[in-house]
Structures are given as C-alpha cells and as structure tokens.
Scaffold this active site. Sequence first.
Site, short mmCIF file in Angstrom:
data_model
loop_
_atom_site.label_atom_id
_atom_site.label_comp_id
_atom_site.label_asym_id
_atom_site.label_seq_id
_atom_site.Cartn_x
_atom_site.Cartn_y
_atom_site.Cartn_z
N LYS A 1 -5.55 -7.94 -3.07
CA LYS A 1 -4.14 -7.75 -3.96
C LYS A 1 -4.48 -8.93 -5.38
O LYS A 1 -3.36 -8.44 -6.15
CB LYS A 1 -3.06 -8.92 -3.19
N GLY A 2 -5.89 -8.77 -5.33
CA GLY A 2 -6.55 -9.83 -6.58
C GLY A 2 -5.72 -10.96 -7.01
O GLY A 2 -5.24 -11.26 -7.17
#
Length: 257
Positions: A133-134
């Site tokens: 998801k970063g």
Amino acid sequence: MTEKAEQPTVIRPYGDTTGDGMVQTSFTLPVPHDKRAEGAALQLAAKMGLSPALLVHAKAVGPAHTFFVVYGSVSHLVDLSAVHVVERDFPLLSPKDVNAVIKKELRRPLVVVGACIGTDAHTVGIDAILNIKGFAGEKGLEYYSEIQVVNLGAQVLVPELVERAREEQADAVLVSQVVTQRDAHIHNTTQMSAAFREAYPAGRVPLLVVGGPRFEEGSAQRLGVDRIFGKGTTPAEVASYLVHAALTPKTTERTSA
C-alpha cells in the site's frame, strides 16, 4: 521574463512582519498548572532568548505537569551559507526501472529484510516503505517484482534480526525507529550495526539502512550504517537507493540459493 530575486544569505524568523524574529515554541514543565507555573514558563522563554515573550497557551497534563506554548521575538540570525544538507546522490527511478536494473545487473531478486528493533512497536514507518500500500501515493517495496521483502514487524531483537538476515541471505536490512526517548533510536542503531559487523565477514555485511523522524541524516557513518532516511521518505527513494548502493561486488559475489 522577470529575473528571480536574489535570496539573502542571512535571515531572521518571520511572524507578523518580515524580519521581526517572531517564533513559537512549546514545552512541558514538571509543575502543576497555576500562576507560578505560567511565570516559570515565561522565565524559561526569556532565558531562551524570546523578548518579549507571550504565553499563548497553558494546559495541565495530569496533576503535576503543564504544557505551554509561548510566542516571542528572537535576535538570532540564520546564516544560510553555513547550512549543510545531505543531497540525494543517486537517480530517482520508477518501479519499472528499478526492476529492470535488478533483473539485468543482479539476475536474481534483491532481498530486503525490514523490522522495528528493540521495544519500538511503531510499524507505521517500516510498513510505509515495505507494504504494497506504500506511502504518499507510491507503492511499497512489496510491489516491486524484483525485490523480495521480508517484513519482521515490531519489537524485533537485534540477534533475531541478524539471524533472519543470514537465513534470507539479505542484500539490505531496513530498520525503522520511531521511539526516541533517552536516545533509544541511537543506542538501538549502534547495537544493530555492531552485531551485523560481528556476525558477517568483512565486506559481506548487508546494506544497513535506518529511518525515523529524529535521526540526523548526516550521522550514518557515526552510527555505523550505510544510509539514514528522515521523515517524508518515500518507497521510491529507498528502492532507488538500494539499486544504487546494493549492486556492488560484496552483493553480486553472493551466489543464488
């Protein structure tokens, strides 16, 4: 076309008007909230160089502590020519380019082991870089097809991290440190660095990369690590650095499993 105005090299803080030297700062004193506590806060502000100092906020924090916000003018000047920063010394690559370089140069996945060490239970930093998801609109290292990510999570003991890095034949070890009370992040990082250098032969230590909001970016050498990333670092910056730094003889000499 208008010419850009030349920026001054010596500046003062700005509050209400240019160069008025106004700053706002906050702190907590170990005293109950009363008039005496407010007087103590103003005394501290004056000793910090704020003149005149205004108390703009005071709130009790439990029965024996008070939180303050003070506002005032300082006479100190800032010399911009004496400011030193750590510039990025590697190109910023897209995920596609990172994967292509690893595939061409390394010809196997780049192995990254990440963790929060010691008693640090705050995984938001390490997850922002590693999880798919970063962070800040960028996907984490799990998204990169040529990077193999092992996320050990929080409160990992240093010997466990070293052992797992050896098992995974890690090219890089990423450590996040958010808890900083009593310089815990400094002690944990130096302990981690020493443990890796004791466990690995010279020249075979994985890249040691540390991140957290309280680290000084220029202190990597002093702490015994290869790179320090501060607040706001994105997954693309870390991935680009790993491609830049990890593809060295000490890494490529390691044979594939």
